[in-house]
Design an enzyme around this catalytic site. Structure first.
Site, short mmCIF file in Angstrom:
data_model
loop_
_atom_site.label_atom_id
_atom_site.label_comp_id
_atom_site.label_asym_id
_atom_site.label_seq_id
_atom_site.Cartn_x
_atom_site.Cartn_y
_atom_site.Cartn_z
CE LYS A 67 11.73 41.91 14.49
NZ LYS A 67 11.19 41.05 15.59
CE1 TYR A 243 8.36 37.49 16.08
CE2 TYR A 243 6.10 38.16 16.49
CZ TYR A 243 7.38 38.44 16.04
OH TYR A 243 7.64 39.68 15.55
CB VAL A 261 4.05 44.37 19.25
CG1 VAL A 261 4.46 43.02 19.76
CG2 VAL A 261 5.23 45.29 19.06
N1 GLN Z 1 10.08 46.64 18.65
C1 GLN Z 1 9.49 45.44 19.18
C2 GLN Z 1 10.47 44.76 20.10
O1 GLN Z 1 11.63 44.76 19.79
C3 GLN Z 1 9.11 44.56 18.03
C4 GLN Z 1 8.48 43.28 18.46
C5 GLN Z 1 7.35 42.82 17.57
O2 GLN Z 1 6.76 43.57 16.78
N2 GLN Z 1 6.97 41.59 17.75
O3 GLN Z 1 10.12 44.26 21.14
#
Ligand code: GLN
Length: 309
Positions: A67, A243, A261
């Site tokens: 992102k 987050y 994640v």
């Molecule tokens: N691809 C994961 C999702 O959309 C990305 C989330 C993350 O890395 N926090 O849930």
């Protein structure tokens, strides 16, 4: 101040030996299969050094770290008009939360929660087919890291789509407010693919150099984005990059960072270095458990903080 190479080796050795490593993401089998024992760390310094330790050469799913790169591209294309469609405030909510969207009329809080990144994907789609936009994002990341071997793991992207009910919900909800200009499945196609980019710590640290170096690639001097925008992207990483764990990361580590994640974190020491760390086990907020601890230790050893001279 400690020697960076030695500090990285010390942190990697300590992390490799730790027992409590957090939970590996398991919402898709491709991520659930990753060995929780892995740990890698890399630093790409503004003076041209690339230092690594542990499993820093092994590719992992960068997930939400992507992102940062899509935001950079979208800002380059749209400029400040982008901020009409996505906010700049920390959410205080999990990355895939839907609750704030209703109160805020389909305008996501920031570009790093899923809803915000889906809007960014929609922005990047303008005038393109999803395949072209996905190619553009991948080529941009390859350019930043100066490495054409970086790829997208298509099995990860396909599983994200097959299980992405919540992301579909977010996209459809924003579409109902008019904040997606393309069909939700098109924006999500771009989103799932950029999340599925696979990179090693070494490649990721190289790709982040422009943020540590006023928007310029230190090796070539190429301008990626203006110095002012690079600062602002880093500010968003500090306030929103983890987050509802962003405050704690800023408190403990003291430099901007963006997690995914897959267990990776890209962190920036402005004027000094771009750092990447990977440990697949996550804490309760979905951020790399040992990755955060390792960065906290490294920042302390090197006396790195955006709050100190
Ligand atoms: N691809 C994961 C999702 O959309 C990305 C989330 C993350 O890395 N926090 O849930």
């Amino acid at each position: 101040m400690a020697d960076l190479e030695q500090a990285l080796a010390e942190v990697a050795a300590e992390m490799a030996a730790r027992g409590d490593r957090g939970e590996v993401a398991s919402y898709i089998p491709q991520l659930g299969r990753v060995d929780a024992g892995k740990f890698g760390i890399a630093a790409a310094t503004n003076d041209g050094r690339v230092l690594v330790a542990g499993d820093a050469g092994e590719a992992f799913s960068i997930q939400s770290i992507s992102k940062v790169f899509t935001l950079t591209l979208a800002l380059g294309e749209k400029g400040d008009a982008l901020w009409k469609r996505v906010g700049r405030e920390p959410s205080g909510n999990p990355f895939n939360s839907i609750v704030q969207l209703e109160h805020e009329n389909g305008i996501p809080r920031n570009p790093f929660i899923n809803a915000g990144a889906i809007v960014i994907s929609d922005v990047l789609l303008a005038g393109h087919q999803p395949r072209e936009t996905i190619g553009e994002i991948l080529r941009f990341v390859q350019f930043l890291a100066d490495d054409e071997t970086i790829t997208i793991d298509s099995a990860v992207a396909a599983s994200e789509r097959a299980t992405g009910y919540r992301n579909f919900a977010l996209a459809n909800y924003m579409k109902s407010f008019g904040n997606l200009h393309h069909a939700p499945e098109m924006a999500l196609g771009v989103y799932f693919h950029h999340c599925a980019i696979a990179m090693s710590c070494r490649q990721l640290a190289l790709a982040g150099r422009f943020l540590a170096n006023g928007g310029r690639q230190p090796s070539t001097g190429h301008s990626v984005i203006s110095a002012e925008r690079a600062r602002r992207i880093s500010a968003l990483m500090l306030t929103c990059g983890h987050y509802d764990g962003s405050g704690d990361f800023a408190f403990r580590v003291g430099i901007p960072g963006k997690s995914g994640v897959g267990g990776g974190i890209l962190a920036i020491v402005p004027g000094v270095a771009s750092l990447a760390v990977w440990s697949p086990g996550l804490n309760a907020n979905g951020n790399s458990k040992l990755g955060s601890i390792a960065l906290e230790k490294l920042a302390k050893m090197m006396n790195w903080s955006v709050f100190a001279p």
